[in-house]
Structure formats: C-alpha cells, structure tokens
Design a protein around this motif. Structure first.
Motif, PDB file in Angstrom:
ATOM      1  N   HIS A  25       0.883  -1.165   0.000  1.00 31.97           N
ATOM      2  CA  HIS A  25       0.000   0.000   0.000  1.00 31.97           C
ATOM      3  C   HIS A  25       0.921   1.215   0.000  1.00 31.97           C
ATOM      4  O   HIS A  25       1.744   1.371   0.896  1.00 31.97           O
ATOM      5  CB  HIS A  25      -0.893  -0.005   1.239  1.00 31.97           C
ATOM      6  N   ARG A  26       0.756   2.081  -0.995  1.00 30.70           N
ATOM      7  CA  ARG A  26       1.658   3.209  -1.154  1.00 30.70           C
ATOM      8  C   ARG A  26       0.890   4.521  -1.066  1.00 30.70           C
ATOM      9  O   ARG A  26      -0.200   4.652  -1.608  1.00 30.70           O
ATOM     10  CB  ARG A  26       2.382   3.116  -2.500  1.00 30.70           C
ATOM     11  N   PHE A  27       1.511   5.500  -0.400  1.00 32.06           N
ATOM     12  CA  PHE A  27       0.896   6.811  -0.202  1.00 32.06           C
ATOM     13  C   PHE A  27       1.937   7.888  -0.475  1.00 32.06           C
ATOM     14  O   PHE A  27       3.099   7.719  -0.135  1.00 32.06           O
ATOM     15  CB  PHE A  27       0.383   6.955   1.237  1.00 32.06           C
ATOM     16  N   GLU A  28       1.486   8.978  -1.076  1.00 32.32           N
ATOM     17  CA  GLU A  28       2.390  10.097  -1.336  1.00 32.32           C
ATOM     18  C   GLU A  28       1.633  11.405  -1.143  1.00 32.32           C
ATOM     19  O   GLU A  28       0.479  11.537  -1.542  1.00 32.32           O
ATOM     20  CB  GLU A  28       2.944  10.025  -2.751  1.00 32.32           C
ATOM     21  N   LEU A  29       2.302  12.355  -0.502  1.00 31.72           N
ATOM     22  CA  LEU A  29       1.726  13.684  -0.310  1.00 31.72           C
ATOM     23  C   LEU A  29       2.244  14.568  -1.437  1.00 31.72           C
ATOM     24  O   LEU A  29       3.426  14.888  -1.493  1.00 31.72           O
ATOM     25  CB  LEU A  29       2.128  14.245   1.059  1.00 31.72           C
ATOM     26  N   THR A  30       1.346  14.942  -2.340  1.00 32.07           N
ATOM     27  CA  THR A  30       1.713  15.760  -3.486  1.00 32.07           C
ATOM     28  C   THR A  30       1.205  17.186  -3.281  1.00 32.07           C
ATOM     29  O   THR A  30       0.516  17.470  -2.298  1.00 32.07           O
ATOM     30  CB  THR A  30       1.106  15.176  -4.779  1.00 32.07           C
ATOM     31  N   GLU A  31       1.508  18.049  -4.225  1.00 28.13           N
ATOM     32  CA  GLU A  31       1.001  19.420  -4.161  1.00 28.13           C
ATOM     33  C   GLU A  31      -0.531  19.428  -4.218  1.00 28.13           C
ATOM     34  O   GLU A  31      -1.187  20.248  -3.589  1.00 28.13           O
ATOM     35  CB  GLU A  31       1.555  20.250  -5.319  1.00 28.13           C
ATOM     36  N   GLU A  32      -1.120  18.479  -4.968  1.00 24.32           N
ATOM     37  CA  GLU A  32      -2.575  18.425  -5.145  1.00 24.32           C
ATOM     38  C   GLU A  32      -3.305  17.774  -3.987  1.00 24.32           C
ATOM     39  O   GLU A  32      -4.449  18.092  -3.708  1.00 24.32           O
ATOM     40  CB  GLU A  32      -2.934  17.672  -6.439  1.00 24.32           C
ATOM     41  N   GLY A  33      -2.658  16.807  -3.341  1.00 23.60           N
ATOM     42  CA  GLY A  33      -3.325  16.108  -2.254  1.00 23.60           C
ATOM     43  C   GLY A  33      -2.665  14.779  -1.927  1.00 23.60           C
ATOM     44  O   GLY A  33      -1.517  14.526  -2.275  1.00 23.60           O
ATOM     45  N   PHE A 102       5.126  10.675   8.154  1.00 26.95           N
ATOM     46  CA  PHE A 102       4.088  10.801   7.135  1.00 26.95           C
ATOM     47  C   PHE A 102       2.803  11.378   7.730  1.00 26.95           C
ATOM     48  O   PHE A 102       2.191  12.283   7.152  1.00 26.95           O
ATOM     49  CB  PHE A 102       3.809   9.445   6.490  1.00 26.95           C
ATOM     50  N   ILE A 103       2.396  10.876   8.877  1.00 20.46           N
ATOM     51  CA  ILE A 103       1.155  11.344   9.510  1.00 20.46           C
ATOM     52  C   ILE A 103       1.283  12.809   9.939  1.00 20.46           C
ATOM     53  O   ILE A 103       0.358  13.609   9.739  1.00 20.46           O
ATOM     54  CB  ILE A 103       0.780  10.441  10.706  1.00 20.46           C
ATOM     55  N   VAL A 104       2.418  13.187  10.498  1.00 16.82           N
ATOM     56  CA  VAL A 104       2.630  14.576  10.894  1.00 16.82           C
ATOM     57  C   VAL A 104       2.595  15.489   9.668  1.00 16.82           C
ATOM     58  O   VAL A 104       1.966  16.550   9.679  1.00 16.82           O
ATOM     59  CB  VAL A 104       3.968  14.722  11.674  1.00 16.82           C
TER      60      VAL A 104
END
Length: 195
Positions: A25-33, A102-104
């Motif tokens: 499961h992969r997650f990334e914080l981008t400029e859009e969301g 990541f959560i912070v």
C-alpha cells in the motif's frame, strides 16, 4: 516510492505491506493532495476533501507496537494506514519513523489547505464503553475468585490470580489508556498514538 516505508522528502511518502500476498500500500503527499495506491485501486484526495482522520493504537499478536490512521473522504471512501509491514511469514516489522513523519506531514498539509476535517483519536465511544464494561465484569469475576481462594486457603490459586491480573492489566491497560476517545487539533497530535 519506497516499499520500506523510509521517509522521502521529509515524510512525503510512505508504504507498507498489509499482508504477504498482494502489493504494498503506497501513499504520497503531493502538491494536489494525498495520492494512494491500495489493492489495485488508486486515487488522489485533495487535502480539503479529507473529511476525517482517526488515530488509534492497534496491537496484534505478531506486533505489539502497531498504530493505525483511518483517513476518510467526503464522498465516503476510507483508507487505513498502518505503522507495520509484513516482511516474511513470521515477521511483521515496525516502521515507526516513516509512519510518524508521514502522519505529521499529512496533518501539516491539511492544515495549510484550510481543512475542516474531524480529527479523533482512540476507539469509537460505543466501542470504548463496551470495552470498559467488559473489563469491569472481568474485574468483578476475578475479585470473586480471589476472595474465594483466600477463604479456602488456596494460596497457589491466589498467586496465579494475582499474577494473571497483573499481566492482564499490563497488556490491556496500555491499550485502554491510549485508545481513550478524544478529539485533537492539527497543531496538537496525540503523542500516545504516534510511534
């Protein structure tokens, strides 16, 4: 994105394996969301479209130090982010720093986007009350057994009951204390629910 959950760009990405089968499961914080890839599905949730985050402490037999973040979307979707990753059939590895960073960072970006998400910590109120009632009934039963063992002079039984109660209080006490239902704000994340 790295499967190991190691932070990249100050906590902007995170990955974990929820099981031995299937992809990470992969997650990334981008400029859009928040961009996510979970079990063959993917999506991008704008930070102001995230309606709620619930942080909790969720130990399992293979990993007694496991945390969870449930992220909900305004249109009804929900994804879970765990602080551990399956490595082998017998090993579930903690990813404390990557998860915490990541959560912070997710909270910081949501705050910057002006999010009005509901931020809660611990178990739901009904579940928490059910747990407390169960523990109260168990405490009454154990006290009854302890008194009976003392009255009949069964000191080995007394030692067993006291030892079991101490172990149980140590194991379950942390779970109950950490998962007390409460709300929090973007600038005061609950430390007890982050590794």
């Amino acid at each position: 994105m790295q499967d190991s959950g190691v932070e990249a760009a100050a906590g902007a990405s995170y990955a974990y394996r929820a099981s031995l089968v299937g992809s990470a499961h992969r997650f990334e914080l981008t400029e859009e969301g928040l961009s996510w890839h979970v079990a063959g599905r993917s999506g991008l949730w704008c930070y102001d479209e995230i309606s709620a985050i619930r942080l909790s402490f969720r130990p399992v037999s293979m990993q007694q130090h496991r945390f969870r973040a449930d992220v909900s979307h305004t249109k009804g979707g929900r994804i879970a982010i765990l602080s551990t990753s399956w490595q082998t059939a017998a090993l579930m590895a903690p990813q404390d720093n990557g998860f915490r960073n990541f959560i912070v960072e997710l909270h910081a970006r949501m705050a910057q986007a002006g999010s009005r998400a509901e931020l809660t910590a611990g178990l739901g109120r009904r579940t928490y009350v059910t747990v407390l009632v169960f523990l109260a009934v168990l405490a009454v039963a154990m006290t009854g057994l302890l008194i009976r063992a003392l009255l009949i002079g069964e000191f080995a039984g007394v030692l067993f009951i006291v030892g079991f109660a101490a172990l149980f209080a140590w194991q379950v006490g942390g779970f109950v204390r950490r998962n007390q239902p409460r709300s929090y704000s973007f600038d005061h994340l609950p430390r007890a629910l982050l590794p």
